[in-house]
Design a protein around this motif. Structure first.
Motif, PDB file in Angstrom:
ATOM      1  N   HIS A 169      31.655  41.233  42.211  1.00 48.92           N
ATOM      2  CA  HIS A 169      32.777  41.473  42.682  1.00 48.92           C
ATOM      3  C   HIS A 169      34.017  40.809  41.971  1.00 48.92           C
ATOM      4  O   HIS A 169      33.574  39.715  41.004  1.00 48.92           O
ATOM      5  N   GLN A 170      35.132  40.929  42.243  1.00 51.01           N
ATOM      6  CA  GLN A 170      36.378  40.172  41.726  1.00 51.01           C
ATOM      7  C   GLN A 170      36.260  38.902  42.329  1.00 51.01           C
ATOM      8  O   GLN A 170      36.037  38.533  43.230  1.00 51.01           O
ATOM      9  N   ASP A 171      36.743  37.952  41.382  1.00 55.77           N
ATOM     10  CA  ASP A 171      37.168  36.360  41.726  1.00 55.77           C
ATOM     11  C   ASP A 171      38.380  36.545  42.782  1.00 55.77           C
ATOM     12  O   ASP A 171      39.077  37.375  42.719  1.00 55.77           O
ATOM     13  N   ILE A 172      38.788  35.216  43.422  1.00 57.54           N
ATOM     14  CA  ILE A 172      39.715  35.147  44.078  1.00 57.54           C
ATOM     15  C   ILE A 172      41.152  35.152  43.498  1.00 57.54           C
ATOM     16  O   ILE A 172      42.413  35.307  43.767  1.00 57.54           O
ATOM     17  N   GLY A 177      41.600  37.824  41.134  1.00 59.89           N
ATOM     18  CA  GLY A 177      41.684  39.329  40.951  1.00 59.89           C
ATOM     19  C   GLY A 177      40.891  39.254  39.423  1.00 59.89           C
ATOM     20  O   GLY A 177      41.105  40.766  39.095  1.00 59.89           O
ATOM     21  N   CYS A 226      34.256  35.192  45.201  1.00 59.69           N
ATOM     22  CA  CYS A 226      34.582  36.096  45.071  1.00 59.69           C
ATOM     23  C   CYS A 226      35.305  36.697  46.251  1.00 59.69           C
ATOM     24  O   CYS A 226      35.380  35.904  47.202  1.00 59.69           O
ATOM     25  N   THR A 227      36.068  38.087  45.977  1.00 57.19           N
ATOM     26  CA  THR A 227      37.073  38.416  47.197  1.00 57.19           C
ATOM     27  C   THR A 227      36.090  38.658  48.515  1.00 57.19           C
ATOM     28  O   THR A 227      36.761  38.619  49.511  1.00 57.19           O
ATOM     29  N   LYS A 228      35.079  39.206  48.311  1.00 60.01           N
ATOM     30  CA  LYS A 228      34.296  39.582  49.502  1.00 60.01           C
ATOM     31  C   LYS A 228      33.925  38.127  50.451  1.00 60.01           C
ATOM     32  O   LYS A 228      34.266  38.185  51.446  1.00 60.01           O
ATOM     33  N   LYS A 263      35.527  35.352  49.968  1.00 60.54           N
ATOM     34  CA  LYS A 263      36.623  34.739  50.537  1.00 60.54           C
ATOM     35  C   LYS A 263      37.200  35.411  51.823  1.00 60.54           C
ATOM     36  O   LYS A 263      37.530  34.637  52.850  1.00 60.54           O
ATOM     37  N   PHE A 264      37.095  36.642  51.942  1.00 60.97           N
ATOM     38  CA  PHE A 264      37.528  37.314  53.089  1.00 60.97           C
ATOM     39  C   PHE A 264      36.761  36.678  54.232  1.00 60.97           C
ATOM     40  O   PHE A 264      37.229  36.549  55.462  1.00 60.97           O
TER      41      PHE A 264
END
Length: 360
Positions: free
Chosen positions: A222-225, A227, A283-285, A287-288
């Motif tokens: 995934h992308q990191d926080i 982007g 990653c963005t996932k 972090k969410f």
């Protein structure tokens, strides 16, 4: 009966000899008498078991002393299992010590046909002890040189899943592979043990303190926080004897922890992970998931600031020392460093289990 011509070689319908039945009863006088009249310790029953296996499993110490010298290694090998397996399976520490004193190999493996009869395909006597939650027999076997990394389902995973902190501590101190994978069925990209310790901080830190590769829990596609998309190269691994570098790369930790029945643990777990890392590539996932949890403010505060220099030095020193030295506490005791510094390197301030049982 023997004086009246009774047949000492007679067999029951299941192939058990009279000596086999006597071994189950454990009366040393009966066994001595049967041996005197020609009874053999090398006659298996239809299941392939010898009198020595029966005595070891039932915990008949004196009977076992009679049977050891009259049982041939050839007969034991043909049976497919060692009496060490039987003693460990029966949780009989005295019999286990007697067998070890008489030269029986604690690393003998079950024959393939016997191993395959178990769902977990176990092979070692140590596995029997660990799966029985038998601390004493596990310790006896490990002290005698049992290899904790010989079973398809690593003994460490069995102990972690059972929540047995003391057996986990013993296994790790004797070289169990903290970064092992369940090689029969594995769908995680990160080493398997951590998934059984998510709701147990004591166990979690026990694994992390002994070198669990926490970086693999943040290795995803995934992308990191910030982007940025990234694909990490495979990290260098320290492969120790009896360990495997084979990994079935599939389910990353961020996907694993984000499922509805686990995501409430994400904040607590990631906060613990941070104590063992330098840069934490969220990653963005993940972090969410973290943003909805109470630990997020503290996690974000740590990520937004440089890590303390002494923490970075600890990570570097641990990497240079290697897993073998970190796990072997005896070698660390000989390491020429002040006790305070050694304790810091070994994460003693996070050794919740050691503090609980007052380990040095």
């Amino acid at each position: 009966i023997l004086l009246q011509g009774g047949d000492v070689q007679a067999l029951a319908d299941d192939g058990a000899s009279i000596l086999f039945e006597a071994a189950g009863g454990g009366n040393p006088d009966c066994i001595a008498l049967l041996l005197e009249y020609g009874g053999s310790g090398n006659v298996p029953n239809k299941a392939g078991l010898l009198p020595i296996h029966k005595a070891a499993y039932e915990g008949h110490y004196l009977a076992l002393k009679y049977l050891i010298p009259v049982t041939s290694q050839t007969a034991i090998q043909k049976s497919g299992l060692s009496p060490v397996h039987s003693a460990a399976d029966g949780q009989n520490s005295q019999c286990l010590e007697l067998l070890i004193e008489n030269g029986f190999d604690v690393n003998t493996l079950l024959a393939e046909h016997i191993s395959n009869s178990y769902d977990d395909e176990r092979k070692t006597a140590l596995y029997f002890a660990v799966s029985n939650n038998d601390i004493l027999c596990s310790e006896i076997l490990l002290k005698a040189g049992a290899n904790p990394n010989k079973d398809p389902l690593n003994c460490l995973l069995v102990a972690v899943r059972a929540g047995n902190h003391e057996i986990v501590r013993l296994l790790l101190s004797y070289g169990a592979n903290v970064n092992c994978y369940f090689m029969l069925v594995n769908d995680t990209h990160f080493p398997s043990a951590i998934q059984y310790a998510l709701n147990d901080e004591v166990m979690l830190r026990l694994l992390l303190n002994h070198g669990y590769n926490v970086e693999m829990c943040f290795d995803c596609m995934h992308q990191d926080i910030f982007g940025n998309s990234f694909v990490w190269s495979t990290p260098e691994e320290e492969i120790l004897p009896g360990w495997t570098s084979s990994v079935i790369k599939d389910n990353p930790f961020c996907d694993f922890i984000a499922v509805p029945w686990l995501k409430h643990l994400a904040g607590k777990v990631v906060r613990v992970f941070i104590d063992y890392m330098d840069y934490v590539p969220l990653c963005t996932k993940i972090k969410f998931v973290l943003e909805t949890q109470k630990e997020w403010a503290e996690i974000r505060q740590i990520l937004d600031n440089p890590r303390p220099l002494k923490h970075l030095c600890r990570l570097k020193i641990r990497k240079l020392l290697g897993l073998r030295r970190l796990q072997k506490l005896s070698s660390m005791k000989k390491f020429p460093l002040p006790p305070v510094l050694k304790n810091y390197i070994l994460y003693k301030e996070y050794d919740l289990y050691g503090k609980g049982i007052q380990l040095e």
